[in-house]
Design a protein around this motif. Structure first.
Motif, PDB file in Angstrom:
ATOM      1  N   SER A 229      29.419  69.310  48.670  1.00  0.00           N
ATOM      2  CA  SER A 229      28.495  68.184  48.645  1.00  0.00           C
ATOM      3  C   SER A 229      28.199  67.829  47.195  1.00  0.00           C
ATOM      4  CB  SER A 229      27.226  68.531  49.403  1.00  0.00           C
ATOM      5  OG  SER A 229      26.622  69.649  48.803  1.00  0.00           O
ATOM      6  N   LYS A 230      29.160  68.116  46.310  1.00  0.00           N
ATOM      7  CA  LYS A 230      28.970  67.814  44.893  1.00  0.00           C
ATOM      8  C   LYS A 230      28.787  66.330  44.688  1.00  0.00           C
ATOM      9  CE  LYS A 230      31.114  71.209  42.006  1.00  0.00           C
ATOM     10  NZ  LYS A 230      32.008  71.366  40.873  1.00  0.00           N
ATOM     11  N   PRO A 231      27.788  65.966  43.932  1.00  0.00           N
ATOM     12  CA  PRO A 231      27.670  64.552  43.600  1.00  0.00           C
ATOM     13  C   PRO A 231      28.916  64.098  42.853  1.00  0.00           C
ATOM     14  CG  PRO A 231      25.648  65.704  43.121  1.00  0.00           C
ATOM     15  CD  PRO A 231      26.652  66.746  43.479  1.00  0.00           C
ATOM     16  N   PHE A 232      29.174  62.842  42.953  1.00  0.00           N
ATOM     17  CA  PHE A 232      30.435  62.285  42.466  1.00  0.00           C
ATOM     18  C   PHE A 232      30.718  62.618  41.002  1.00  0.00           C
ATOM     19  CE2 PHE A 232      32.830  58.640  40.711  1.00  0.00           C
ATOM     20  CZ  PHE A 232      34.013  58.820  41.414  1.00  0.00           C
ATOM     21  N   LEU A 233      29.745  62.350  40.123  1.00  0.00           N
ATOM     22  CA  LEU A 233      30.021  62.584  38.694  1.00  0.00           C
ATOM     23  C   LEU A 233      30.163  64.062  38.356  1.00  0.00           C
ATOM     24  CD1 LEU A 233      28.029  59.874  36.708  1.00  0.00           C
ATOM     25  CD2 LEU A 233      30.499  60.060  37.067  1.00  0.00           C
ATOM     26  N   ASP A 234      29.514  64.926  39.112  1.00  0.00           N
ATOM     27  CA  ASP A 234      29.709  66.368  38.919  1.00  0.00           C
ATOM     28  C   ASP A 234      31.154  66.732  39.201  1.00  0.00           C
ATOM     29  OD1 ASP A 234      27.320  67.220  38.072  1.00  0.00           O
ATOM     30  OD2 ASP A 234      26.820  68.412  39.858  1.00  0.00           O
ATOM     31  N   ALA A 235      31.671  66.177  40.276  1.00  0.00           N
ATOM     32  CA  ALA A 235      33.057  66.465  40.645  1.00  0.00           C
ATOM     33  C   ALA A 235      34.013  65.914  39.592  1.00  0.00           C
ATOM     34  CB  ALA A 235      33.363  65.867  42.019  1.00  0.00           C
ATOM     35  N   ILE A 236      33.715  64.742  39.075  1.00  0.00           N
ATOM     36  CA  ILE A 236      34.557  64.138  38.034  1.00  0.00           C
ATOM     37  C   ILE A 236      34.545  65.007  36.774  1.00  0.00           C
ATOM     38  CG2 ILE A 236      34.717  62.155  36.439  1.00  0.00           C
ATOM     39  CD1 ILE A 236      35.784  61.433  39.163  1.00  0.00           C
ATOM     40  N   ARG A 237      33.353  65.498  36.417  1.00  0.00           N
ATOM     41  CA  ARG A 237      33.232  66.374  35.239  1.00  0.00           C
ATOM     42  C   ARG A 237      33.988  67.683  35.427  1.00  0.00           C
ATOM     43  NH1 ARG A 237      27.702  65.663  35.790  1.00  0.00           N
ATOM     44  NH2 ARG A 237      27.010  63.948  34.500  1.00  0.00           N
ATOM     45  N   SER A 238      33.964  68.216  36.617  1.00  0.00           N
ATOM     46  CA  SER A 238      34.543  69.539  36.881  1.00  0.00           C
ATOM     47  C   SER A 238      36.060  69.513  37.001  1.00  0.00           C
ATOM     48  CB  SER A 238      33.984  70.118  38.183  1.00  0.00           C
ATOM     49  OG  SER A 238      32.593  70.104  38.156  1.00  0.00           O
ATOM     50  N   ARG A 239      36.620  68.366  37.320  1.00  0.00           N
ATOM     51  CA  ARG A 239      38.077  68.307  37.507  1.00  0.00           C
ATOM     52  C   ARG A 239      38.811  68.598  36.206  1.00  0.00           C
ATOM     53  NH1 ARG A 239      41.870  66.504  35.569  1.00  0.00           N
ATOM     54  NH2 ARG A 239      40.409  65.481  34.173  1.00  0.00           N
ATOM     55  N   ARG A 240      39.746  69.514  36.264  1.00  0.00           N
ATOM     56  CA  ARG A 240      40.550  69.844  35.102  1.00  0.00           C
ATOM     57  C   ARG A 240      42.003  70.044  35.531  1.00  0.00           C
ATOM     58  NH1 ARG A 240      38.585  72.122  30.566  1.00  0.00           N
ATOM     59  NH2 ARG A 240      40.634  71.461  29.817  1.00  0.00           N
ATOM     60  N   THR A 241      42.858  70.157  34.530  1.00  0.00           N
ATOM     61  CA  THR A 241      44.234  70.561  34.795  1.00  0.00           C
ATOM     62  C   THR A 241      44.247  72.085  34.874  1.00  0.00           C
ATOM     63  OG1 THR A 241      45.253  68.662  33.730  1.00  0.00           O
ATOM     64  CG2 THR A 241      46.534  70.704  33.774  1.00  0.00           C
ATOM     65  N   VAL A 242      44.580  72.597  36.032  1.00  0.00           N
ATOM     66  CA  VAL A 242      44.589  74.048  36.235  1.00  0.00           C
ATOM     67  C   VAL A 242      46.023  74.474  36.554  1.00  0.00           C
ATOM     68  CG1 VAL A 242      43.634  75.948  37.599  1.00  0.00           C
ATOM     69  CG2 VAL A 242      42.221  73.947  37.119  1.00  0.00           C
ATOM     70  N   TYR A 243      46.595  75.271  35.654  1.00  0.00           N
ATOM     71  CA  TYR A 243      47.981  75.709  35.863  1.00  0.00           C
ATOM     72  C   TYR A 243      48.072  77.066  36.563  1.00  0.00           C
ATOM     73  CZ  TYR A 243      49.388  71.979  32.656  1.00  0.00           C
ATOM     74  OH  TYR A 243      49.599  70.756  32.058  1.00  0.00           O
ATOM     75  N   ALA A 244      47.054  77.911  36.353  1.00  0.00           N
ATOM     76  CA  ALA A 244      47.119  79.256  36.943  1.00  0.00           C
ATOM     77  C   ALA A 244      46.685  79.183  38.410  1.00  0.00           C
ATOM     78  CB  ALA A 244      46.231  80.211  36.157  1.00  0.00           C
ATOM     79  N   LEU A 245      47.664  79.123  39.284  1.00  0.00           N
ATOM     80  CA  LEU A 245      47.394  78.931  40.714  1.00  0.00           C
ATOM     81  C   LEU A 245      48.010  80.054  41.534  1.00  0.00           C
ATOM     82  CD1 LEU A 245      48.324  75.120  40.908  1.00  0.00           C
ATOM     83  CD2 LEU A 245      46.030  76.101  40.657  1.00  0.00           C
ATOM     84  N   ASN A 246      47.374  80.319  42.684  1.00  0.00           N
ATOM     85  CA  ASN A 246      47.963  81.284  43.611  1.00  0.00           C
ATOM     86  C   ASN A 246      47.956  80.717  45.032  1.00  0.00           C
ATOM     87  OD1 ASN A 246      45.416  81.720  44.753  1.00  0.00           O
ATOM     88  ND2 ASN A 246      44.937  83.321  43.258  1.00  0.00           N
ATOM     89  N   LYS A 247      48.355  81.558  45.970  1.00  0.00           N
ATOM     90  CA  LYS A 247      48.561  81.053  47.333  1.00  0.00           C
ATOM     91  C   LYS A 247      47.333  81.196  48.221  1.00  0.00           C
ATOM     92  CE  LYS A 247      53.507  80.925  47.298  1.00  0.00           C
ATOM     93  NZ  LYS A 247      53.501  79.449  47.104  1.00  0.00           N
ATOM     94  N   SER A 248      46.181  81.443  47.608  1.00  0.00           N
ATOM     95  CA  SER A 248      44.987  81.493  48.453  1.00  0.00           C
ATOM     96  C   SER A 248      44.419  80.075  48.572  1.00  0.00           C
ATOM     97  CB  SER A 248      43.945  82.456  47.867  1.00  0.00           C
ATOM     98  OG  SER A 248      43.516  81.982  46.617  1.00  0.00           O
TER      99      SER A 248
END
Ligand code: FMN
Length: 241
Positions: free
Chosen positions: A39-58
């Motif tokens: 339920s993140k407010p829109f601008l919070d979600a925009i601020r939090s979005r980043r390029t994340v390369y370290a990913l796993n299968k969870s």
């Protein structure tokens, strides 16, 4: 809400509660799929979005919820002339793995053996994720617009790219708001033919980008981002009260 209030409200007690990424608020009664948890407010979600390369299968949410978020993205993201040109292909689990093997197979004949070792390791990093979304644009519709609106004929390709980019950002942000990490890749056009053959993609769909997502690897969050000054350099406001 004006630009000023949006930019100067570090807290997110925005005056418009509707401005949320929450898919809970948009779950229509016609959708049988469960609602998103965020339920993140829109601008919070925009601020939090980043390029994340370290990913796993969870995966923090079930596949049905991923499907719901993608459907909402397609349904509600705007498009030039309301042309609805975006076509998305969601690859999860084994299908996601297959995609990155296809990218590998497509690149192998194009690079030296030495380069391929590096490339292969990089591609394995994407394959380590949970899913990939392929963003296509329907060229039949784009050409139809070029034909029917001669005045803007030279603009429709560009607007189609914009439309795709809007879908990419919405989905990237929405998936990260649910707890995934994600990054955006461009292995088109090298992978186009193999992907089309594998998933029966229509020839009028043109691949624009690939969004890779997966569980975030603890301790490998993205580094601090450098920002150019916004005020005084990247933004001009006139007539602000
Ligand atoms: C139009 C566009 C194209 C991008 N293409 C790639 C890409 O091909 N590969 C990649 O790793 N990241 C790509 N990125 C991610 C950017 O490098 C990244 O968003 C930027 O460095 C800012 O970092 P952030 O996403 O953490 O905010 C792209 C981003 C945008 C907006």
């Amino acid at each position: 809400m004006g630009l000023k209030s949006l930019l100067h409200r570090p807290g997110h007690q925005a005056t418009q509660p509707a401005a949320k990424v929450s898919t809970r608020s948009v779950a229509s009664s016609s959708s049988p799929v469960s609602q998103a948890s965020s339920s993140k407010p829109f601008l919070d979600a925009i601020r939090s979005r980043r390029t994340v390369y370290a990913l796993n299968k969870s995966a923090p949410i079930p596949d049905t919820q991923i499907a719901f978020i993608v459907k909402e993205t397609i349904q509600h993201t705007p498009s030039a002339f309301n042309s609805q040109t975006a076509r998305l292909v969601v690859l999860l689990n084994k299908e996601h793995d297959t995609f990155w093997e296809l990218v590998k197979a497509s690149l192998k004949p194009l690079v030296s053996e030495e380069q391929f070792t590096t490339t292969s390791a990089k591609l394995d990093g994407f394959k380590a994720g949970y899913g990939t979304v392929l963003f296509y644009e329907d060229q039949d519709i784009v050409h139809g617009l070029e034909e029917n609106f001669k005045l803007y004929a030279d603009k429709f390709q560009q607007w189609s790219e914009h439309t795709s980019a809007m879908h990419q950002l919405v989905l990237w942000t929405a998936l990260e708001a649910e707890g995934f990490g994600a990054n955006l890749q461009h292995y088109n056009p090298v992978v186009d033919a193999k992907a089309a053959e594998q998933w029966g993609v229509p020839s009028n769909w043109n691949l624009k980008a690939q969004l890779v997502f997966g569980g975030r690897v603890e301790g490998q969050e993205p580094g601090e981002k450098q920002f150019k000054p916004v005020e005084g350099e990247r933004l001009r406001i006139y007539g602000q009260a």
